[in-house]
Design a protein around this motif. Structure first.
Motif, PDB file in Angstrom:
ATOM      1  N   VAL A 289      -4.706  -8.019  11.809  1.00  0.00           N
ATOM      2  CA  VAL A 289      -5.876  -7.390  12.432  1.00  0.00           C
ATOM      3  C   VAL A 289      -6.900  -8.475  12.790  1.00  0.00           C
ATOM      4  CG1 VAL A 289      -7.813  -5.822  12.069  1.00  0.00           C
ATOM      5  CG2 VAL A 289      -5.542  -5.161  11.308  1.00  0.00           C
TER       6      VAL A 289
ATOM      7  N   GLN B  61       0.438  -4.594   3.161  1.00  0.00           N
ATOM      8  CA  GLN B  61      -0.968  -4.453   3.518  1.00  0.00           C
ATOM      9  C   GLN B  61      -1.668  -5.764   3.872  1.00  0.00           C
ATOM     10  OE1 GLN B  61      -3.997  -1.475   1.592  1.00  0.00           O
ATOM     11  NE2 GLN B  61      -3.943  -3.334   0.372  1.00  0.00           N
ATOM     12  N   ARG B  62      -1.441  -6.785   3.071  1.00  0.00           N
ATOM     13  CA  ARG B  62      -2.156  -8.026   3.332  1.00  0.00           C
ATOM     14  C   ARG B  62      -1.704  -8.698   4.618  1.00  0.00           C
ATOM     15  NH1 ARG B  62      -3.604 -10.295  -2.669  1.00  0.00           N
ATOM     16  NH2 ARG B  62      -3.079 -12.331  -1.807  1.00  0.00           N
TER      17      ARG B  62
ATOM     18  N   SER C 182       2.707  -2.833   8.790  1.00  0.00           N
ATOM     19  CA  SER C 182       2.090  -1.556   8.458  1.00  0.00           C
ATOM     20  C   SER C 182       3.152  -0.524   8.109  1.00  0.00           C
ATOM     21  CB  SER C 182       1.245  -1.088   9.642  1.00  0.00           C
ATOM     22  OG  SER C 182       0.923   0.263   9.538  1.00  0.00           O
TER      23      SER C 182
ATOM     24  N   LYS D 135       1.891  -6.656  13.253  1.00  0.00           N
ATOM     25  CA  LYS D 135       0.954  -5.732  12.605  1.00  0.00           C
ATOM     26  C   LYS D 135       1.627  -4.379  12.414  1.00  0.00           C
ATOM     27  CE  LYS D 135      -3.194  -3.131  13.659  1.00  0.00           C
ATOM     28  NZ  LYS D 135      -3.061  -2.247  14.801  1.00  0.00           N
TER      29      LYS D 135
ATOM     30  N   PRO E   5     -10.507   0.732   8.908  1.00  0.00           N
ATOM     31  CA  PRO E   5      -9.238   0.317   8.301  1.00  0.00           C
ATOM     32  C   PRO E   5      -8.742   1.477   7.444  1.00  0.00           C
ATOM     33  CG  PRO E   5     -11.078  -0.963   7.424  1.00  0.00           C
ATOM     34  CD  PRO E   5     -11.611  -0.137   8.543  1.00  0.00           C
TER      35      PRO E   5
ATOM     36  N   GLU F 263       0.589 -15.025   3.828  1.00  0.00           N
ATOM     37  CA  GLU F 263       0.696 -13.666   3.303  1.00  0.00           C
ATOM     38  C   GLU F 263       2.129 -13.153   3.409  1.00  0.00           C
ATOM     39  OE1 GLU F 263      -1.341 -12.225   1.527  1.00  0.00           O
ATOM     40  OE2 GLU F 263      -3.232 -13.225   1.957  1.00  0.00           O
TER      41      GLU F 263
ATOM     42  N   ASP G   1       0.834  -1.192   0.000  1.00  0.00           N
ATOM     43  CA  ASP G   1       0.000   0.000   0.000  1.00  0.00           C
ATOM     44  C   ASP G   1       0.876   1.253   0.000  1.00  0.00           C
ATOM     45  OD1 ASP G   1      -0.861  -0.413   3.518  1.00  0.00           O
ATOM     46  OD2 ASP G   1       0.864   0.594   2.622  1.00  0.00           O
TER      47      ASP G   1
ATOM     48  N   LYS H 209      -0.609  -7.048   7.192  1.00  0.00           N
ATOM     49  CA  LYS H 209      -1.203  -6.237   8.236  1.00  0.00           C
ATOM     50  C   LYS H 209      -2.662  -6.609   8.462  1.00  0.00           C
ATOM     51  CE  LYS H 209      -3.020  -2.297   7.487  1.00  0.00           C
ATOM     52  NZ  LYS H 209      -3.234  -0.883   7.087  1.00  0.00           N
ATOM     53  N   ASN H 210      -3.418  -6.748   7.382  1.00  0.00           N
ATOM     54  CA  ASN H 210      -4.840  -7.075   7.528  1.00  0.00           C
ATOM     55  C   ASN H 210      -5.038  -8.440   8.172  1.00  0.00           C
ATOM     56  OD1 ASN H 210      -5.565  -4.650   6.404  1.00  0.00           O
ATOM     57  ND2 ASN H 210      -5.831  -5.464   4.336  1.00  0.00           N
TER      58      ASN H 210
END
Lengths: 151, 237
Positions: free
Chosen positions: A98, A91-92, A86, A82, B219, A122, A24, A94-95
């Motif tokens: 979460v 991004q993936r 980040s 995370k 998010p 990931e 990202d 990190k998600n």
């Protein structure tokens, strides 16, 4: 391969990584912080991320393998992962972290194990893609070209 | 701009337990022209660097400090710290700094990956200059610079064109020309800057108690992020 082709491959590949959500905007920020005085900044930060993540994933595997799982500890590790993912724009990863944290909160072992698997997947994906990207960069430089700036 | 020149003489102490984030903040600060940057990985190391560990601080700045490394004054002009750290949190560090008679005027910025409104207000109320959401970006540091310049200007009630390049403060404030980042650096005393900071800080403290709107954030979309600063507005990026 000649420089022009390499550069095009680089641009296309980078664009796909963003498009597919592997990276990202934070990754672009890293690229912007790189310059002639710090030509290896991105590689250096990402390498730190790889080292840190390898360790964290090992710690997580061990922590979830215990008889009595210390969810606080698990959560702390995921929180760290995370944060670092980040910070580099992964991004993936990190998600996935979460989602993982939510299940830590619920103390749901099964779900946590699934999340760990997901995070590992990931992570390995983005690691491989970044390594490919860095290889492309290296090839461009070796061929005497400049790395195209992505906007 | 002369104010910017003064700023770039700043010695910044960055505190974060994540090696990735330390590398990132160091680069951001250097890119933002802060010349001298020291990074440490914990609140206690930060206090040690600032000369606070081992000192019985009851408001007497002249008490000898039992530091393992330095007995000289360390002049730090800005502390930027992560909130979530094992042991001493960024908030604890902030408190210690603000409770210290010798250090309370140093501006402290808190960074956190989590957008927790109560956490943010608590930090700002305790005297934090700004609160940044991670990942911190260059634009955050640029805004910080602007904000700190404004505070300085207000304090000195400067007319806008008072930008005299020969101002003594700037010329005597020195910093290592080849700024190296290290765990500990040799300290320099910068009394003039400190004085400016005292005025700046009291100004900042006055406006500190103002509302900080907490913004709910899902998010994070790439660009739109709330910023929290002392100029009373939540600025979206």
């Amino acid at each position: 391969m000649e420089v022009g082709q390499l550069q095009k491959s680089f641009v296309d590949y980078t664009a796909s990584l963003f498009r597919e959500g592997f990276l990202d905007g934070q990754f672009s920020q890293l690229q912007q912080l790189q310059d002639e005085s710090n030509p290896d900044f991105v590689v250096e930060v990402v390498s730190l991320f790889f080292e840190d993540s390898d360790k964290l994933l090992n710690d997580l595997t061990r922590a979830l393998d215990q008889q009595n799982i210390d969810f606080k500890k698990v959560d702390a590790h995921v929180h760290q992962l995370k944060g670092s993912s980040s910070s580099i724009g992964a991004q993936r990863v990190k998600n996935a972290c979460v989602a993982f944290r939510n299940f830590c909160e619920e103390q749901n072992v099964e779900a946590c194990l699934r999340c760990l698997h997901q995070v590992k997947q990931e992570y390995l994906l983005v690691k491989s893609k970044l390594e490919t990207l860095f290889t492309l960069e290296q090839q461009i430089i070796t061929a005497g070209g400049a790395i195209p700036m992505m906007e | 701009m002369v104010m910017a020149a003064a700023e770039s003489q700043f010695h910044v102490l960055a505190v974060d337990d994540s090696i990735i984030d330390r590398k990132l903040i160091e680069r951001l600060l250097k890119t933002s022209s802060y010349r001298a940057v020291t990074t440490v990985d914990s609140g206690s190391k930060a206090l040690e660097f600032l000369g606070l560990l081992g000192e019985e601080d009851h408001g007497n700045p002249n008490q000898p400090c039992i530091c393992t490394n330095h007995s000289q004054e360390v002049a730090v002009n800005l502390v930027i710290t992560d909130y979530c750290m094992p042991g001493m949190t960024g908030y604890d560090l902030l408190k210690r700094i603000k409770e210290s008679s010798s250090l309370r005027n140093i501006p402290v910025v808190i960074m956190s990956s989590e957008n927790v409104p109560s956490r943010i207000s608590r930090c700002l109320q305790e005297g934090a200059e700004e609160f940044f959401l991670k990942p911190v970006r260059l634009s955050d540091l640029n805004k910080l610079k602007t904000h700190m310049m404004k505070s300085k200007c207000k304090n000195h009630q400067m007319p806008e064109n008072l930008e005299d390049p020969e101002r003594p403060e700037e010329s005597t404030a020195t910093s290592s020309p080849s700024a190296e980042t290290s765990e500990f650096q040799s300290p320099q005393s910068q009394p003039q800057l400190k004085q400016q900071q005292q005025q700046q800080q009291s100004q900042a403290n006055n406006s500190n108690n103002n509302k900080r709107k907490a913004v709910e954030e899902g998010p994070s979309p790439d660009r739109a992020r709330p910023r929290y600063s002392n100029d009373l507005t939540v600025v979206s990026n």
